[in-house]
Enzyme design. Structure first.
Site, PDB file in Angstrom:
ATOM      1  N   SER A 140     105.068  86.514  70.625  1.00 41.47           N
ATOM      2  CA  SER A 140     105.146  87.784  69.933  1.00 41.47           C
ATOM      3  C   SER A 140     104.199  88.046  69.062  1.00 41.47           C
ATOM      4  CB  SER A 140     106.596  87.808  69.612  1.00 41.47           C
ATOM      5  OG  SER A 140     106.885  87.089  68.475  1.00 41.47           O
ATOM      6  N   VAL A 144      97.953  81.693  73.705  1.00 52.88           N
ATOM      7  CA  VAL A 144      97.126  80.444  73.931  1.00 52.88           C
ATOM      8  C   VAL A 144      96.374  80.200  75.208  1.00 52.88           C
ATOM      9  CG1 VAL A 144      97.403  77.729  73.905  1.00 52.88           C
ATOM     10  CG2 VAL A 144      98.989  79.120  72.548  1.00 52.88           C
ATOM     11  N   LYS A 158      94.629  79.478  70.245  1.00 56.12           N
ATOM     12  CA  LYS A 158      95.701  80.127  69.703  1.00 56.12           C
ATOM     13  C   LYS A 158      95.065  81.402  69.087  1.00 56.12           C
ATOM     14  CE  LYS A 158     100.269  80.096  67.878  1.00 56.12           C
ATOM     15  NZ  LYS A 158     101.285  78.993  66.951  1.00 56.12           N
ATOM     16  N   ASP A 293     111.417  74.188  63.206  1.00 57.58           N
ATOM     17  CA  ASP A 293     111.742  74.630  64.607  1.00 57.58           C
ATOM     18  C   ASP A 293     111.530  73.503  65.481  1.00 57.58           C
ATOM     19  OD1 ASP A 293     112.695  76.351  66.451  1.00 57.58           O
ATOM     20  OD2 ASP A 293     110.660  77.352  66.678  1.00 57.58           O
TER      21      ASP A 293
END
Length: 577
Positions: A140, A144, A158, A293
């Site tokens: 979002s 990449v 990226k 994460d």
């Protein structure tokens, strides 16, 4: 507060869009209770209130998840943050929010090219020996692409999506204002501190927008984990990296999502589980800087049983004091010491006055004592942390944001370990490292350093004491020394008393009109209307209008009270979708 929502006309269109999406997904009651419908109507926006039958039959958590997906990247990210807050939301809502997908259709390279050329300082073909126009992955915020440097190094590029920053900033402004409205108009949400939650989310998302900051996170993590010898972090190529572009080493290996292929590749699954736990525990209890994460897509297994971590957009930080508290909590859980666990949690969740609910303390002690006889090899530390957050949610208490993020990462890590090795036990893996870290805190050098820091702090306070006393005396001498006493909800009580007095006055006037009109109806002579004395008839009409206004005001307040509480007047014990 409502006027703040409409203060900036540039956000009105987005606010109307948000309200419309919420209504379309069956969340119109939340729009009404926040007052958004009335505010937008006053600003000239018209909202339609459709309620499709298929949406009406969906469970509230599904409606919430679909609404967040349609609202766009900011709200999807917010939903993902909420998915880790077991102390705020019930399990069925958490399960649904965990399904939020950040993978979105990739943009064609032609749309990225102007920004990419500006950041690279030239065409991709002149900077890279090879640049793949087909994206490797898309999210979002960024997408990449694979590329190869002139020296043959394989890299990933990226690229932040063009124009996404102003959209996210507008959404964050609205989220902050809506959180303020929620605290004001939905008292049941106040204990969860929506405004603080949104502010923390905003800081995290803004850091994630800065791809150069993500590169600095990676370098710091690499330096912290270098002593372990078995952890790989992709190297950042700084000459080509900036806020909107990041170029880093491409690490090739087996994703943690492909556990079944590890055996064929000759990797030791049990060793990988232990090494992954050791790396993350070092991040948390020793360094105070951790990958927030660590889901399977961000973990890669390499030959030689090495572990690689990628994607450092979301990281967590723990102060030295917080790490000490966490160490006490984990040791209390592992060694089954209920008093130790209860003490830490009471410090984390007590209010500003230091109050500690006796019922909560007793429930925590019972919970830890329940696991007292469980062998260490059978202790499910992740599940225990999840149960603790459920206990806190039951008592309408919220963990600080850094700790909620940490517990989510900890539980995710244990899931990764059990996927590699069904016999993996986080408590057994953590205990040696926890004890080692605890002993390090009691080494003579560490104690001397803590004592010296305490003396320095005391010296600073003593040095400022004369100036502080002088300032206090000057204020008193000039009559500017004041003592403020704040009584919570006193202003609300004053408004209620004023409203009651106004209604009583109107009732008295209405009663007087009825009595006076009755007398006027018996007096002969004077003007008439429809054959009745005019003054008596007008008095009765005024009394009817006053009575109707009183009935309407009473009914309106009754409906408002029903929306602010659950049946029997009890506030909801959790967020209701």
């Amino acid at each position: 507060m409502l006027s703040d929502v409409l203060a900036s006309t540039r956000d009105l269109g987005r606010l109307a869009e948000i309200a419309g999406i919420l209504i379309r997904h069956g969340l119109g009651d939340a729009v009404r209770r926040l007052g958004l419908a009335d505010a937008l109507a006053a600003a000239g926006h018209t909202l339609h209130w459709p309620h499709a039958a298929d949406l009406a039959r969906l469970p509230p958590p599904v409606q919430l998840r679909r609404a967040l997906e349609e609202l766009g990247p900011t709200f999807v990210k917010f939903g993902q943050i909420l998915a880790g807050r077991a102390d705020l939301l019930p399990p069925e809502t958490l399960h649904e929010l965990e399904q939020l997908q950040t993978r979105v259709p990739a943009l064609p390279l032609v749309e990225l090219l102007p920004q990419l050329c500006e950041d690279l300082g030239g065409e991709p073909g002149t900077v890279f020996a090879h640049f793949d126009p087909q994206p490797l992955a898309a999210g979002s915020i960024a997408q990449v692409h694979r590329a190869r440097l002139p020296d043959g190094t394989e890299v990933v590029v990226k690229i932040r999506r063009p124009g996404i920053e102003p959209v996210i900033e507008a959404d964050l402004r609205l989220l902050e204002r809506l959180a303020g409205l929620a605290e004001q108009r939905l008292p049941a949400l106040a204990p969860y501190r929506p405004q603080a939650l949104v502010r923390e989310f905003g800081r995290s998302l803004r850091r994630e927008l800065d791809l150069a900051q993500e590169g600095r996170h990676a370098e710091r993590m690499a330096a912290n984990l270098a002593p372990l010898g078995f952890v790989r972090i992709p190297r950042v190529h700084w000459p080509l990296t900036g806020p909107r572009l990041q170029v880093q080493e491409h690490i090739q290996g087996l994703s943690a999502q492909d556990v079944g292929a590890l055996g064929a590749a000759g990797l030791d699954r049990r060793l990988l589980a232990r090494r992954g736990a050791q790396a993350v525990l070092k991040m948390i209890v020793e360094d105070g800087f951790f990958h927030a994460d660590p889901h399977p897509g961000n973990v890669i297994y390499l030959p030689g049983n090495q572990v690689a971590f990628i994607d450092f957009g979301m990281v967590g930080r723990l102060s030295a004091r917080r790490r000490g508290e966490l160490l006490d909590l984990l040791l209390g859980l592992v060694q089954r010491e209920p008093e130790r666990v209860a003490e830490v949690l009471m410090d984390w969740t007590g209010d500003a006055s230091g109050a500690r609910p006796a019922a909560l303390e007793a429930e925590i002690e019972d919970f830890v004592d329940e696991h007292h006889g469980t062998p260490l090899a059978q202790l499910d530390l992740g599940r225990m942390l999840g149960q603790i957050t459920q206990i806190l949610r039951h008592h309408q208490l919220a963990l600080p944001a850094d700790l909620a993020l940490l517990i989510k990462a900890f539980i995710t890590l244990e899931g990764l370990g059990r996927a590699l090795d069904p016999d993996f036990n986080m408590a057994s893996a953590a205990l040696p490292q926890l004890r080692r870290q605890l002993r390090a805190g009691y080494q003579p050098a560490a104690l001397a350093r803590q004592g010296w820091q305490g003396l320095l702090g005391l010296g600073r306070q003593l040095r400022r004491l004369p100036a502080d006393l002088g300032r206090l005396l000057r204020r008193a001498r000039h009559g500017r020394l004041a003592v403020a006493v704040e009584v919570p909800h006193l202003q609300t009580l004053g408004r209620q008393l004023d409203r009651a007095a106004s209604r009583l006055s109107l009732a008295l006037v209405t009663a007087a009109l009825i009595i006076g009109s009755s007398i006027a109806m018996t007096v002969q002579g004077g003007p008439t209307l429809w054959g009745l004395p005019a003054f008596g008839l007008l008095g009765f009409l005024g009394a009817v209008m006053g009575g109707m206004w009183l009935l309407h005001a009473i009914a309106r307040d009754g409906r408002r009270a029903e929306t602010d509480t659950e049946p029997h007047g009890r506030p909801p014990d959790r967020f209701q979708d």
